[in-house]
Enzyme design. Structure first.
Site, PDB file in Angstrom:
ATOM      1  N   GLY A 281       0.870  -1.230   0.108  1.00  0.00           N
ATOM      2  CA  GLY A 281      -0.091   0.175   0.108  1.00  0.00           C
ATOM      3  C   GLY A 281       0.882   1.215   0.121  1.00  0.00           C
ATOM      4  O   GLY A 281       0.543   2.108   0.612  1.00  0.00           O
ATOM      5  N   ALA A 282       1.897   1.203  -0.839  1.00  0.00           N
ATOM      6  CA  ALA A 282       3.060   2.176  -0.594  1.00  0.00           C
ATOM      7  C   ALA A 282       2.748   3.306  -1.610  1.00  0.00           C
ATOM      8  O   ALA A 282       3.529   4.140  -1.990  1.00  0.00           O
ATOM      9  CB  ALA A 282       4.590   1.683  -0.510  1.00  0.00           C
TER      10      ALA A 282
ATOM     11  N   ASP B 281      -2.283  -7.116  -5.246  1.00  0.00           N
ATOM     12  CA  ASP B 281      -3.253  -7.227  -4.275  1.00  0.00           C
ATOM     13  C   ASP B 281      -2.954  -7.847  -2.915  1.00  0.00           C
ATOM     14  O   ASP B 281      -2.554  -9.353  -3.149  1.00  0.00           O
ATOM     15  CB  ASP B 281      -4.609  -7.633  -4.871  1.00  0.00           C
ATOM     16  CG  ASP B 281      -5.955  -7.637  -3.716  1.00  0.00           C
ATOM     17  OD1 ASP B 281      -5.534  -7.609  -2.750  1.00  0.00           O
ATOM     18  OD2 ASP B 281      -6.858  -7.237  -4.349  1.00  0.00           O
ATOM     19  N   VAL B 282      -2.808  -7.326  -1.642  1.00  0.00           N
ATOM     20  CA  VAL B 282      -2.320  -8.285  -0.608  1.00  0.00           C
ATOM     21  C   VAL B 282      -3.253  -9.458  -0.373  1.00  0.00           C
ATOM     22  O   VAL B 282      -2.816 -10.386   0.207  1.00  0.00           O
ATOM     23  CB  VAL B 282      -2.151  -7.385   0.582  1.00  0.00           C
ATOM     24  CG1 VAL B 282      -1.118  -6.540   0.465  1.00  0.00           C
ATOM     25  CG2 VAL B 282      -3.471  -6.706   1.009  1.00  0.00           C
TER      26      VAL B 282
ATOM     27  N   SER C 117      -3.599   0.542  14.404  1.00  0.00           N
ATOM     28  CA  SER C 117      -4.489   1.519  14.529  1.00  0.00           C
ATOM     29  C   SER C 117      -5.000   1.895  16.130  1.00  0.00           C
ATOM     30  O   SER C 117      -5.209   0.813  16.690  1.00  0.00           O
ATOM     31  CB  SER C 117      -5.694   1.738  13.596  1.00  0.00           C
ATOM     32  OG  SER C 117      -6.222   2.992  13.876  1.00  0.00           O
TER      33      SER C 117
ATOM     34  N   TYR D 272     -13.329  -2.854  10.521  1.00  0.00           N
ATOM     35  CA  TYR D 272     -11.882  -2.306  10.498  1.00  0.00           C
ATOM     36  C   TYR D 272     -11.258  -2.504  11.990  1.00  0.00           C
ATOM     37  O   TYR D 272     -10.148  -2.831  12.027  1.00  0.00           O
ATOM     38  CB  TYR D 272     -12.274  -1.087  10.239  1.00  0.00           C
ATOM     39  CG  TYR D 272     -11.046  -0.046  10.211  1.00  0.00           C
ATOM     40  CD1 TYR D 272     -10.054   0.090   9.011  1.00  0.00           C
ATOM     41  CD2 TYR D 272     -10.417   0.798  11.428  1.00  0.00           C
ATOM     42  CE1 TYR D 272      -9.046   0.776   8.890  1.00  0.00           C
ATOM     43  CE2 TYR D 272      -9.198   1.481  11.171  1.00  0.00           C
ATOM     44  CZ  TYR D 272      -8.467   1.517   9.932  1.00  0.00           C
ATOM     45  OH  TYR D 272      -7.519   2.484  10.033  1.00  0.00           O
TER      46      TYR D 272
ATOM     47  N   THR E 126     -11.967  -4.342  14.496  1.00  0.00           N
ATOM     48  CA  THR E 126     -11.544  -6.098  14.696  1.00  0.00           C
ATOM     49  C   THR E 126     -10.515  -6.520  14.037  1.00  0.00           C
ATOM     50  O   THR E 126      -9.586  -7.217  14.332  1.00  0.00           O
ATOM     51  CB  THR E 126     -12.836  -7.279  14.593  1.00  0.00           C
ATOM     52  OG1 THR E 126     -13.492  -6.867  13.260  1.00  0.00           O
ATOM     53  CG2 THR E 126     -13.894  -6.710  15.815  1.00  0.00           C
ATOM     54  N   ALA E 127     -10.237  -6.051  12.748  1.00  0.00           N
ATOM     55  CA  ALA E 127      -9.217  -6.474  11.818  1.00  0.00           C
ATOM     56  C   ALA E 127      -7.808  -5.866  12.460  1.00  0.00           C
ATOM     57  O   ALA E 127      -7.095  -6.618  12.535  1.00  0.00           O
ATOM     58  CB  ALA E 127      -9.456  -5.853  10.386  1.00  0.00           C
ATOM     59  N   LYS E 128      -7.938  -4.562  12.949  1.00  0.00           N
ATOM     60  CA  LYS E 128      -6.933  -4.106  13.478  1.00  0.00           C
ATOM     61  C   LYS E 128      -6.274  -4.548  14.927  1.00  0.00           C
ATOM     62  O   LYS E 128      -5.285  -4.742  14.958  1.00  0.00           O
ATOM     63  CB  LYS E 128      -7.109  -2.505  13.646  1.00  0.00           C
ATOM     64  CG  LYS E 128      -7.102  -1.686  12.343  1.00  0.00           C
ATOM     65  CD  LYS E 128      -5.957  -1.605  11.346  1.00  0.00           C
ATOM     66  CE  LYS E 128      -5.760  -0.545  10.205  1.00  0.00           C
ATOM     67  NZ  LYS E 128      -4.422  -0.893   9.613  1.00  0.00           N
TER      68      LYS E 128
HETATM   69  N1  LIG Z   1      -4.763   7.766   7.877  1.00  0.00           N
HETATM   70  C1  LIG Z   1      -5.340   7.496   9.064  1.00  0.00           C
HETATM   71  O1  LIG Z   1      -5.825   8.426   9.734  1.00  0.00           O
HETATM   72  C2  LIG Z   1      -4.876   6.181   9.634  1.00  0.00           C
HETATM   73  C3  LIG Z   1      -4.945   6.085  11.118  1.00  0.00           C
HETATM   74  C4  LIG Z   1      -4.754   4.837  11.542  1.00  0.00           C
HETATM   75  C5  LIG Z   1      -4.045   3.739  10.867  1.00  0.00           C
HETATM   76  N2  LIG Z   1      -4.038   3.972   9.378  1.00  0.00           N
HETATM   77  C6  LIG Z   1      -3.786   2.623   8.785  1.00  0.00           C
HETATM   78  O2  LIG Z   1      -2.677   3.209   7.880  1.00  0.00           O
HETATM   79  C7  LIG Z   1      -2.494   2.401   6.653  1.00  0.00           C
HETATM   80  C8  LIG Z   1      -2.265   3.202   5.524  1.00  0.00           C
HETATM   81  O3  LIG Z   1      -3.455   4.084   5.485  1.00  0.00           O
HETATM   82  P1  LIG Z   1      -3.246   5.568   4.667  1.00  0.00           P
HETATM   83  O4  LIG Z   1      -4.052   6.627   5.487  1.00  0.00           O
HETATM   84  O5  LIG Z   1      -1.998   5.726   4.232  1.00  0.00           O
HETATM   85  O6  LIG Z   1      -4.560   5.105   3.352  1.00  0.00           O
HETATM   86  P2  LIG Z   1      -4.446   5.493   1.913  1.00  0.00           P
HETATM   87  O7  LIG Z   1      -5.905   5.236   1.854  1.00  0.00           O
HETATM   88  O8  LIG Z   1      -3.942   6.735   1.638  1.00  0.00           O
HETATM   89  O9  LIG Z   1      -3.608   4.504   1.534  1.00  0.00           O
HETATM   90  C9  LIG Z   1      -3.638   2.816   1.446  1.00  0.00           C
HETATM   91  C10 LIG Z   1      -3.016   2.528   0.171  1.00  0.00           C
HETATM   92  O10 LIG Z   1      -3.228   1.009   0.523  1.00  0.00           O
HETATM   93  C11 LIG Z   1      -3.556   0.616  -0.825  1.00  0.00           C
HETATM   94  N3  LIG Z   1      -4.338  -0.783  -0.808  1.00  0.00           N
HETATM   95  C12 LIG Z   1      -5.650  -0.970  -0.379  1.00  0.00           C
HETATM   96  N4  LIG Z   1      -6.146  -2.269  -0.537  1.00  0.00           N
HETATM   97  C13 LIG Z   1      -4.980  -2.673  -1.075  1.00  0.00           C
HETATM   98  C14 LIG Z   1      -4.689  -4.331  -1.367  1.00  0.00           C
HETATM   99  N5  LIG Z   1      -5.713  -5.008  -1.481  1.00  0.00           N
HETATM  100  N6  LIG Z   1      -3.623  -4.619  -1.793  1.00  0.00           N
HETATM  101  C15 LIG Z   1      -2.643  -3.680  -1.784  1.00  0.00           C
HETATM  102  N7  LIG Z   1      -2.853  -2.441  -1.410  1.00  0.00           N
HETATM  103  C16 LIG Z   1      -3.972  -2.036  -1.268  1.00  0.00           C
HETATM  104  C17 LIG Z   1      -4.468   1.680  -1.615  1.00  0.00           C
HETATM  105  O11 LIG Z   1      -4.208   1.373  -3.025  1.00  0.00           O
HETATM  106  C18 LIG Z   1      -3.554   2.933  -0.973  1.00  0.00           C
HETATM  107  O12 LIG Z   1      -2.409   3.195  -1.861  1.00  0.00           O
HETATM  108  C19 LIG Z   1      -3.687   1.610   6.661  1.00  0.00           C
HETATM  109  O13 LIG Z   1      -3.511   0.311   7.205  1.00  0.00           O
HETATM  110  C20 LIG Z   1      -4.765   2.189   7.448  1.00  0.00           C
HETATM  111  O14 LIG Z   1      -5.781   1.484   8.027  1.00  0.00           O
HETATM  112  C21 LIG Z   1      -4.331   5.231   8.816  1.00  0.00           C
END
Ligand SMILES: NC(=O)c1ccc[n+]([C@@H]2O[C@H](COP(=O)([O-])OP(=O)(O)OC[C@H]3O[C@@H](n4cnc5c(N)ncnc54)[C@H](O)[C@@H]3O)[C@@H](O)[C@H]2O)c1
Length: 256
Positions: free
Chosen positions: A13-14, A63-64, A141, A154, A156-158
């Protein structure tokens, strides 16, 4: 510093958000970085931008939930080994527990929890074969240990990701693989934009979390502030932390 010189990292997801910030920190610290994200994401552009800035990066469209083995194989094929995995890919959408069809509810669990498991297993099998240890960092999270409406999928998954972190830390400690998670609060990423509105800019958010300091530091995090912690946990400087979830939330979860 050049903490990660000679190391190879895979970040899921980078293409954007926190995952991209993690890739930037890893590149700065000298690692070669495989950026994994969905087909159609900005992953290729992100990898190109980091390469232009001097990094050794590549993109794998994967896709993960389906391609964990493939993304690990692509990393080893491109960079010759694998030392660090960051399970960052995630999705959020509101899901009412009574009315959301189960298959829809399960999608978030599939990406966040099962995705992290599949990628961890694929990566660790390479790390074990290499015999030089490794680092796995899961992006959890504060939702892992807090309740919220519309969020049973979300949260429960976290929570499961944090438990997976502890169990794999124990199971893979004999191989020198340290497994930790980082639990952000609110972070300024595209995930905060719902229906075109940045939830961090709404009057309700500003009043409750910022002006009344429900977040003691009175602002959401920038992605880099999460990535710096991931950078430490992934580095050889991190030698005696494993199975932990490090909360990076500006104090959000210590208030009530
Ligand atoms: N933004 C927040 O406030 C926040 C808070 C707590 C935790 N998080 C966690 O941080 C992580 C990153 O989130 P973010 O805020 O950067 O979100 P984001 O939506 O900006 O980025 C998430 C990335 O994951 C990719 N992705 C989604 N499903 C995928 C899959 N099946 N296979 C491969 N890639 C996939 C997306 O294409 C995207 O590029 C996530 O796990 C999110 O739950 C985010």
């Amino acid at each position: 510093m050049n903490d990660l010189g000679g190391k190879v990292a895979l970040v899921t997801g980078a293409a954007r958000g926190i995952g991209r910030a993690v890739a930037e920190v890893f590149v700065r610290e000298g690692a070669a970085v495989m950026i994994a994200d969905l087909p159609g994401s900005d992953g290729a552009a992100t990898a190109a931008a980091l390469s232009r800035a001097g990094g050794q990066t590549a993109f794998v469209a994967a896709d993960v939930t389906q391609d964990a083995d493939g993304m690990v194989a692509a990393t080893v094929e491109r960079f010759g080994r694998l030392d660090i995995l960051v399970n960052n890919a995630g999705v959020f959408y509101p899901a009412d527990a009574l009315t959301t069809p189960f298959e829809r509810w399960l999608q978030a669990v599939d990406v966040i929890y099962y995705g992290a498991f599949h990628c961890s297993r694929a990566a660790a099998s390479v790390m074990v074969a290499q015999g030089q240890g490794g680092r796995i960092v899961n992006i959890s999270s504060v939702n892992a240990f807090l309740g919220a409406a519309q969020s049973s999928h979300y949260n429960t998954a976290k929570g499961a990701v944090d438990q997976l972190t502890r169990c794999l830390a124990v199971e893979w400690a004999p191989h020198g693989i340290l497994v930790n998670s980082v639990a952000p609060g609110f972070v300024e990423t595209p995930m905060a934009i719902v229906d075109g509105v940045n939830e961090h800019e709404t009057p309700d958010f500003q009043e409750f979390y910022v002006r009344r300091r429900r977040i003691p530091l009175a602002r959401p995090a920038q992605p880099a502030e999460i990535a710096e912690v991931v950078g430490f946990l992934a580095s050889p400087r991190c030698t005696y932390i494993t199975g932990q979830s490090i909360v990076v939330d500006g104090g959000l979860s210590i208030t009530f």
